[in-house]
Design an enzyme around this catalytic site. Sequence first.
Site, PDB file in Angstrom:
ATOM      1  N   ARG A 162      54.282  33.761  32.356  1.00 25.45           N
ATOM      2  CA  ARG A 162      54.106  34.170  33.475  1.00 25.45           C
ATOM      3  C   ARG A 162      52.733  34.588  34.411  1.00 25.45           C
ATOM      4  O   ARG A 162      51.788  34.691  33.955  1.00 25.45           O
ATOM      5  CB  ARG A 162      54.844  35.303  33.988  1.00 25.45           C
ATOM      6  CG  ARG A 162      56.362  35.464  33.684  1.00 25.45           C
ATOM      7  CD  ARG A 162      57.178  36.311  33.722  1.00 25.45           C
ATOM      8  NE  ARG A 162      58.447  35.895  33.128  1.00 25.45           N
ATOM      9  CZ  ARG A 162      59.256  36.542  32.466  1.00 25.45           C
ATOM     10  NH1 ARG A 162      58.163  37.112  30.831  1.00 25.45           N
ATOM     11  NH2 ARG A 162      60.601  36.837  31.693  1.00 25.45           N
ATOM     12  N   LYS A 185      58.115  40.976  30.813  1.00 28.69           N
ATOM     13  CA  LYS A 185      59.089  42.421  31.619  1.00 28.69           C
ATOM     14  C   LYS A 185      59.951  43.075  31.210  1.00 28.69           C
ATOM     15  O   LYS A 185      60.587  42.804  29.378  1.00 28.69           O
ATOM     16  CB  LYS A 185      60.316  40.946  32.515  1.00 28.69           C
ATOM     17  CG  LYS A 185      60.154  40.209  33.508  1.00 28.69           C
ATOM     18  CD  LYS A 185      61.181  39.167  33.676  1.00 28.69           C
ATOM     19  CE  LYS A 185      60.272  38.664  35.151  1.00 28.69           C
ATOM     20  NZ  LYS A 185      61.236  38.381  35.917  1.00 28.69           N
ATOM     21  N   HIS A 253      54.942  28.656  39.018  1.00 29.50           N
ATOM     22  CA  HIS A 253      55.533  28.868  38.002  1.00 29.50           C
ATOM     23  C   HIS A 253      56.301  27.772  37.298  1.00 29.50           C
ATOM     24  O   HIS A 253      57.102  27.740  36.373  1.00 29.50           O
ATOM     25  CB  HIS A 253      56.683  29.897  39.058  1.00 29.50           C
ATOM     26  CG  HIS A 253      57.537  30.305  38.213  1.00 29.50           C
ATOM     27  ND1 HIS A 253      57.420  31.497  36.926  1.00 29.50           N
ATOM     28  CD2 HIS A 253      59.189  30.349  38.246  1.00 29.50           C
ATOM     29  CE1 HIS A 253      58.384  31.442  36.527  1.00 29.50           C
ATOM     30  NE2 HIS A 253      59.310  31.381  37.295  1.00 29.50           N
ATOM     31  N   ARG A 256      54.983  27.092  34.451  1.00 32.35           N
ATOM     32  CA  ARG A 256      55.735  27.269  33.113  1.00 32.35           C
ATOM     33  C   ARG A 256      56.534  26.956  33.094  1.00 32.35           C
ATOM     34  O   ARG A 256      57.381  26.482  31.613  1.00 32.35           O
ATOM     35  CB  ARG A 256      55.775  29.341  33.470  1.00 32.35           C
ATOM     36  CG  ARG A 256      56.613  29.776  32.348  1.00 32.35           C
ATOM     37  CD  ARG A 256      56.507  31.385  33.152  1.00 32.35           C
ATOM     38  NE  ARG A 256      58.342  31.964  32.509  1.00 32.35           N
ATOM     39  CZ  ARG A 256      58.261  32.956  31.277  1.00 32.35           C
ATOM     40  NH1 ARG A 256      57.369  32.519  30.759  1.00 32.35           N
ATOM     41  NH2 ARG A 256      59.476  32.807  31.186  1.00 32.35           N
ATOM     42  N   HIS A 279      62.679  35.664  27.237  1.00 36.17           N
ATOM     43  CA  HIS A 279      63.540  35.892  27.944  1.00 36.17           C
ATOM     44  C   HIS A 279      64.071  36.481  26.746  1.00 36.17           C
ATOM     45  O   HIS A 279      64.621  36.182  25.519  1.00 36.17           O
ATOM     46  CB  HIS A 279      64.408  34.281  28.433  1.00 36.17           C
ATOM     47  CG  HIS A 279      63.156  33.000  29.431  1.00 36.17           C
ATOM     48  ND1 HIS A 279      64.198  32.077  29.187  1.00 36.17           N
ATOM     49  CD2 HIS A 279      62.980  33.301  30.329  1.00 36.17           C
ATOM     50  CE1 HIS A 279      63.322  31.466  30.475  1.00 36.17           C
ATOM     51  NE2 HIS A 279      63.065  32.419  30.890  1.00 36.17           N
ATOM     52  N   TYR A 288      67.130  25.294  31.053  1.00 39.36           N
ATOM     53  CA  TYR A 288      66.229  23.440  30.511  1.00 39.36           C
ATOM     54  C   TYR A 288      67.041  22.702  29.996  1.00 39.36           C
ATOM     55  O   TYR A 288      66.817  21.078  30.130  1.00 39.36           O
ATOM     56  CB  TYR A 288      65.051  24.009  29.539  1.00 39.36           C
ATOM     57  CG  TYR A 288      64.432  25.015  30.424  1.00 39.36           C
ATOM     58  CD1 TYR A 288      63.168  24.570  30.969  1.00 39.36           C
ATOM     59  CD2 TYR A 288      64.260  26.638  29.871  1.00 39.36           C
ATOM     60  CE1 TYR A 288      62.441  25.584  31.762  1.00 39.36           C
ATOM     61  CE2 TYR A 288      63.959  27.066  30.353  1.00 39.36           C
ATOM     62  CZ  TYR A 288      62.483  27.049  31.527  1.00 39.36           C
ATOM     63  OH  TYR A 288      61.686  28.181  32.278  1.00 39.36           O
TER      64      TYR A 288
END
Length: 308
Positions: A162, A185, A253, A256, A279, A288
């Site tokens: 990110r 995150k 982004h 990525r 994730h 994806y």
Amino acid sequence: MSLALSPAARDALSGWLASAKALKGASDNTLTAYRADVTDFITFLTLHHAEPNGLAPLARVTTSDMRSWLAHLRGQSIGSRSMARKLSAVKSFYRWLAEREGFEPTAVLSARAPKFQKRLPRPLSEDAAAAMIDTVELQSADSWQGARDAAVITLLYGCGLRISEALGLTGRDLPLGETLRITGKGGKERIVPVLPVARQAVDTYLRLCPYPPEPDAALFRGARGGKLNPRLVQKVTERARMQLGLPATATPHAMRHSFATHLLSAGGDLRTIQELLGHASLSTTQAYTSVDEVQLMRVYEATHPKAR
């Protein structure tokens, strides 16, 4: 319009935000969004009922109040995705507040978020991703800044970082080895491989950068030596994609997303890609799969005898 919160409401909001940071590892950007969303909700209730926004009125929120608030948001032309985010913040605040104050939050928690279609990633082609990196380097007058921008974009595409993760690197992360430990995150750590081309891009930037790396300083510096602002990366990417004739979805982004999609196309499995991207849920990574299926159908329709 935002009204001043009462001391009790302000203390409650601050307590919840501190809890979100301590227990969930929420980022500063997330906390800022949470504060704004809940403050706006409390402001709406204050105006809607024409009474102070203390804790007692907050505990008396009804289903009708929630419907009125959601209708108010729609009247401001706020999209379904943003409405869902705001409702999620308010629900989280009310779960915490209800447990602390001992009231029933069902009216808030039962409110339904508007449905919206999840936007699939818009990856660049491999050639477009490579061209983006090359073109980004040409957007700055100073060669060291061009090398810096190219290094950042290379890390996004080559490692699936990110932009906040790339700009969060410090001198302690040097020298870059074959792998890099990233804190993403929620404070979740992951190990990502670093391709030779990414190491080379960072080395070129460091050789040209007028600011020597320091353990506690940002790796990527702005013109005056401070931490590079992500908005600057977004601007040079925008200029580069306009030169290349790429769509507006060609953002930092998107690099990525391109990393993940190209890995999947090359035979990578979803679990591995999930780990590389950081994730929390496999369902996020599964988006994806849909992107790849679209590409497969295009190839099928263009080449399969029965499709012509």
